[in-house]
Motif scaffolding. Structure first.
Motif, PDB file in Angstrom:
ATOM      1  N   GLU A  72       0.804  -1.228   0.000  1.00  0.00           N
ATOM      2  CA  GLU A  72       0.000   0.000   0.000  1.00  0.00           C
ATOM      3  C   GLU A  72       0.837   1.279   0.000  1.00  0.00           C
ATOM      4  N   ASP A  73       1.976   1.295   0.685  1.00  0.00           N
ATOM      5  CA  ASP A  73       2.795   2.511   0.691  1.00  0.00           C
ATOM      6  C   ASP A  73       3.414   2.777  -0.685  1.00  0.00           C
ATOM      7  N   ALA A  74       3.896   1.745  -1.344  1.00  0.00           N
ATOM      8  CA  ALA A  74       4.476   1.926  -2.680  1.00  0.00           C
ATOM      9  C   ALA A  74       3.421   2.454  -3.655  1.00  0.00           C
ATOM     10  N   LEU A  75       2.212   1.914  -3.576  1.00  0.00           N
ATOM     11  CA  LEU A  75       1.125   2.391  -4.426  1.00  0.00           C
ATOM     12  C   LEU A  75       0.808   3.857  -4.121  1.00  0.00           C
ATOM     13  N   LYS A  76       0.709   4.180  -2.842  1.00  0.00           N
ATOM     14  CA  LYS A  76       0.375   5.553  -2.436  1.00  0.00           C
ATOM     15  C   LYS A  76       1.418   6.545  -2.934  1.00  0.00           C
ATOM     16  N   VAL A  77       2.682   6.239  -2.752  1.00  0.00           N
ATOM     17  CA  VAL A  77       3.754   7.149  -3.177  1.00  0.00           C
ATOM     18  C   VAL A  77       3.725   7.328  -4.695  1.00  0.00           C
TER      19      VAL A  77
END
Length: 191
Positions: A72-77
């Motif tokens: 989720e963090d990679a997608l968000k960034v």
């Protein structure tokens, strides 16, 4: 900074297109995150969830909450960097439903398909390889995979190939992954 338009979730503008992806993130750690492809947005009160229509809303992938947390963090960034360039508000993941603009959704589902049945230890490699692809390559891979095995339970053929391509093809930290198109061209030249 003033934003041109009000977007929902990650760049979804229902006034421009009803086509979007909807990420359903459960509160319970034992439940699955489900990503739906949808072609209709229903006007509901802000406190209400979008009703899921099992005749038209297409579940694309289910992920354990543990695996979702790893991507989720990679997608968000990735998505927020592009939203800022478009002068749209940034998005964030939250418990409940999060709409995602259709092209971002295709990219997100591609990564989710790659990790749905993999060992969690290879997810960092999948993220690096996914980030090494251009947006257009991600869209193309989604389109090809979706055409053959686009439903939640289709875990053969292209889906397996995506998993192997992204999880078993690690790149070095400082290297950019060779484009899939470049690799195909190099194979043809070597023949």
């Amino acid at each position: 900074m003033s934003y041109k338009k009000e977007a929902l979730g990650f760049g979804f503008l229902p006034s421009e297109s009803q086509h979007h992806f909807l990420v359903k993130i459960p509160r319970n750690i034992m439940d699955y995150v489900i990503i739906y492809e949808r072609f209709q947005w229903r006007d509901v009160q802000e406190s209400e969830d979008q009703p899921i229509d099992f005749m038209s809303d297409i579940p694309k992938v289910e992920l354990s909450k543990h695996k979702w947390k790893q991507i989720e963090d990679a997608l968000k960034v990735e998505f927020n960097e592009r939203l800022k360039k478009e002068q749209l508000p940034v998005g964030k993941w939250r418990i409940g439903q999060v709409p995602v603009q259709r092209l971002f959704g295709k990219e997100m589902v591609l990564l989710a398909w790659a990790i749905e049945d993999c060992d969690p230890s290879v997810i960092p490699s999948a993220i690096k390889n996914w980030l090494g692809l251009s947006q257009e390559e991600r869209w193309w891979l989604f389109t090809m995979t979706n055409a053959a095995t686009g439903y939640v339970s289709d875990k053969r053929g292209w889906r397996k190939a995506i998993r192997y391509a992204l999880t078993e093809n690690p790149i070095e930290e400082n290297d950019k992954q060779m484009s899939l198109f470049d690799m195909a061209i190099n194979r043809e030249i070597d023949k």
